[in-house]
Design a protein around this motif. Sequence first.
Motif, PDB file in Angstrom:
ATOM      1  N   THR A 262       6.672   1.421   6.506  1.00 46.61           N
ATOM      2  CA  THR A 262       6.113   1.560   7.858  1.00 46.61           C
ATOM      3  C   THR A 262       5.846   0.197   8.469  1.00 46.61           C
ATOM      4  OG1 THR A 262       5.129   3.708   7.291  1.00 46.61           O
ATOM      5  CG2 THR A 262       4.222   2.542   9.203  1.00 46.61           C
ATOM      6  N   ARG A 263       5.297  -0.723   7.675  1.00 45.82           N
ATOM      7  CA  ARG A 263       5.039  -2.080   8.173  1.00 45.82           C
ATOM      8  C   ARG A 263       6.338  -2.776   8.560  1.00 45.82           C
ATOM      9  NH1 ARG A 263       1.433  -2.197   3.755  1.00 45.82           N
ATOM     10  NH2 ARG A 263       2.964  -3.394   2.536  1.00 45.82           N
ATOM     11  N   LEU A 264       7.358  -2.639   7.714  1.00 50.02           N
ATOM     12  CA  LEU A 264       8.631  -3.285   8.009  1.00 50.02           C
ATOM     13  C   LEU A 264       9.259  -2.725   9.281  1.00 50.02           C
ATOM     14  CD1 LEU A 264      10.303  -3.570   4.473  1.00 50.02           C
ATOM     15  CD2 LEU A 264       9.411  -5.420   5.878  1.00 50.02           C
ATOM     16  N   ALA A 265       9.196  -1.411   9.452  1.00 46.55           N
ATOM     17  CA  ALA A 265       9.775  -0.799  10.653  1.00 46.55           C
ATOM     18  C   ALA A 265       9.082  -1.312  11.902  1.00 46.55           C
ATOM     19  CB  ALA A 265       9.678   0.727  10.564  1.00 46.55           C
ATOM     20  N   ALA A 266       7.758  -1.434  11.837  1.00 39.69           N
ATOM     21  CA  ALA A 266       7.018  -1.950  12.988  1.00 39.69           C
ATOM     22  C   ALA A 266       7.368  -3.416  13.244  1.00 39.69           C
ATOM     23  CB  ALA A 266       5.518  -1.791  12.759  1.00 39.69           C
ATOM     24  N   GLY A 267       7.457  -4.199  12.176  1.00 39.30           N
ATOM     25  CA  GLY A 267       7.778  -5.614  12.330  1.00 39.30           C
ATOM     26  C   GLY A 267       9.166  -5.859  12.893  1.00 39.30           C
ATOM     27  N   LEU A 268      10.090  -4.963  12.592  1.00 40.21           N
ATOM     28  CA  LEU A 268      11.459  -5.083  13.082  1.00 40.21           C
ATOM     29  C   LEU A 268      11.660  -4.417  14.444  1.00 40.21           C
ATOM     30  CD1 LEU A 268      13.290  -4.383   9.709  1.00 40.21           C
ATOM     31  CD2 LEU A 268      13.429  -6.526  10.995  1.00 40.21           C
ATOM     32  N   GLY A 269      10.604  -3.809  14.963  1.00 38.67           N
ATOM     33  CA  GLY A 269      10.700  -3.167  16.266  1.00 38.67           C
ATOM     34  C   GLY A 269      11.627  -1.972  16.296  1.00 38.67           C
ATOM     35  N   MET A 270      11.679  -1.208  15.205  1.00 40.09           N
ATOM     36  CA  MET A 270      12.628  -0.097  15.105  1.00 40.09           C
ATOM     37  C   MET A 270      11.976   1.198  15.581  1.00 40.09           C
ATOM     38  SD  MET A 270      14.706  -1.118  11.626  1.00 40.09           S
ATOM     39  CE  MET A 270      15.976   0.124  11.890  1.00 40.09           C
ATOM     40  N   ALA A 271      12.053   1.423  16.878  1.00 42.74           N
ATOM     41  CA  ALA A 271      11.493   2.633  17.469  1.00 42.74           C
ATOM     42  C   ALA A 271      12.222   3.861  16.948  1.00 42.74           C
ATOM     43  CB  ALA A 271      11.607   2.563  18.991  1.00 42.74           C
ATOM     44  N   GLY A 272      11.466   4.927  16.718  1.00 38.73           N
ATOM     45  CA  GLY A 272      12.062   6.175  16.262  1.00 38.73           C
ATOM     46  C   GLY A 272      12.194   6.294  14.760  1.00 38.73           C
ATOM     47  N   LEU A 273      11.844   5.241  14.013  1.00 40.28           N
ATOM     48  CA  LEU A 273      11.909   5.267  12.548  1.00 40.28           C
ATOM     49  C   LEU A 273      10.499   5.385  11.998  1.00 40.28           C
ATOM     50  CD1 LEU A 273      13.341   4.929   9.802  1.00 40.28           C
ATOM     51  CD2 LEU A 273      13.195   2.450  10.134  1.00 40.28           C
ATOM     52  N   SER A 274      10.256   6.392  11.163  1.00 43.22           N
ATOM     53  CA  SER A 274       8.933   6.584  10.587  1.00 43.22           C
ATOM     54  C   SER A 274       9.054   7.010   9.134  1.00 43.22           C
ATOM     55  CB  SER A 274       8.144   7.631  11.378  1.00 43.22           C
ATOM     56  OG  SER A 274       8.806   8.889  11.344  1.00 43.22           O
ATOM     57  N   PHE A 275       7.939   6.913   8.420  1.00 48.42           N
ATOM     58  CA  PHE A 275       7.911   7.252   7.002  1.00 48.42           C
ATOM     59  C   PHE A 275       6.678   8.102   6.724  1.00 48.42           C
ATOM     60  CE2 PHE A 275      10.415   3.452   7.439  1.00 48.42           C
ATOM     61  CZ  PHE A 275      11.485   3.670   6.582  1.00 48.42           C
ATOM     62  N   VAL A 276       6.854   9.109   5.855  1.00 54.26           N
ATOM     63  CA  VAL A 276       5.746   9.990   5.506  1.00 54.26           C
ATOM     64  C   VAL A 276       5.698  10.146   3.989  1.00 54.26           C
ATOM     65  CG1 VAL A 276       5.841  11.261   7.693  1.00 54.26           C
ATOM     66  CG2 VAL A 276       7.157  12.080   5.732  1.00 54.26           C
TER      67      VAL A 276
END
Length: 416
Positions: free
Chosen positions: A237-251
């Motif tokens: 989740t942190r990596l996705a936010a840092g890379l600005g990857m909208a629409g990608l999430s983890f659960v």
Amino acid sequence: MPEDLATALAALRPLLLDTDTLVRGLAAGRRRGAEPGFARAELRPVDLKAGRRLQVVTTDGRTPVTQNHAPGPDADAAVDALLAEPFGNWHVETTDQVVQLRVTKKGEAQVHTSRTSRRDIEPSVSSASSETGVRPHDRPKERLLDPADPLFGALGAEADKRRQVDAFLRLLAPVVGRAVARAREAGRPLLVVDLGCGNAYLTFAAHRWLAAHPDVAEVGVRTVGVDVREDMVARNTRLAAGLGMAGLSFVTGTIADARVDQDVDVVLALHACDTATDEALARAVRWAAPVVLAAPCCHHDVQRQVTAAQADGILPPHPYTALTRHGILRERFADVLTDAVRADLLRLLGYRVDVVEFVDSRHTPRNALVRAERTGARPDGARRREYLDLVGAWHLEPALATMLADEVARALGDAA
């Protein structure tokens, strides 16, 4: 050592503006407490009929916008505007060096510079314009996802991993159209679910590539990575936010219990161990997912069943005793038998299936991938007999058949 951010960014400026030596520049991610105007920006020189231009491609995570800037004030202004954006990462590759800049939480720059390895330069040929010429350093094999993309650095994916990403995307590319058609018909974004995503380098790569795909861009894409480990989900989740990857999430969740809020179009299950792959395939069937890609890992369940049958004096069908007499051959045969049964079951349940090589066996012996497209076709008698004869001859109770007992019973009844 940390450096002054303004000074470090200023050092990137001449590299980005030198269209004779620039291979590409990439900006992505965000700084702490700031949000750039774009999810990602890519710069590269292109040769048009009008002459050399600096091409800038920006995206909001869904729709790319391409602009070609003439050398001089036009290109200068474009580069200055991007350097002023609060991107968290810059990757600049020239013909002789690679510069990677990461902005720390304190707002300083961590800069790493290395010499360019020609073996690792695999830029894609620009297709933004029919006028675009191919430059000498654009000759290597085109990759579906840019090997210089900052996500590879963030994920720690070296050359081997980048090659695995490309191999995986090439297996996804021919079948994604069926999934997009379903999403378009439903009037919603494409939904991809990666069950047991782990470190998620293929999850990140699939989302990045799909978001830039012209057909997918029409509907948008959401990707959800599911993993049982909370620490892994938090890290991804942190990596996705840092890379600005909208629409990608983890659960956080198990493969069997993962919950999603809409119809699933693409199911991924990559190197899920033993019957976890069967759990993923069972979820995909019950979701009626149009596209499934599963790269199994270990295959202990069938191996245990074959070993137990031998111990009970139930011999394999003649003349195949030699396949299970030796431990190493029994193990390898069980791998093949497991995936053959899975493929037959998916065919019974309305999927067109092929089992293909995922990556070269030099990288991993677990290199098979089951790729399935849902057609909804009803099984015929020949298909039913093939499956029943196969599991009967080897005295198997396939895990996937147990998980989908009602669906399999109906399919076998339909084929009678």
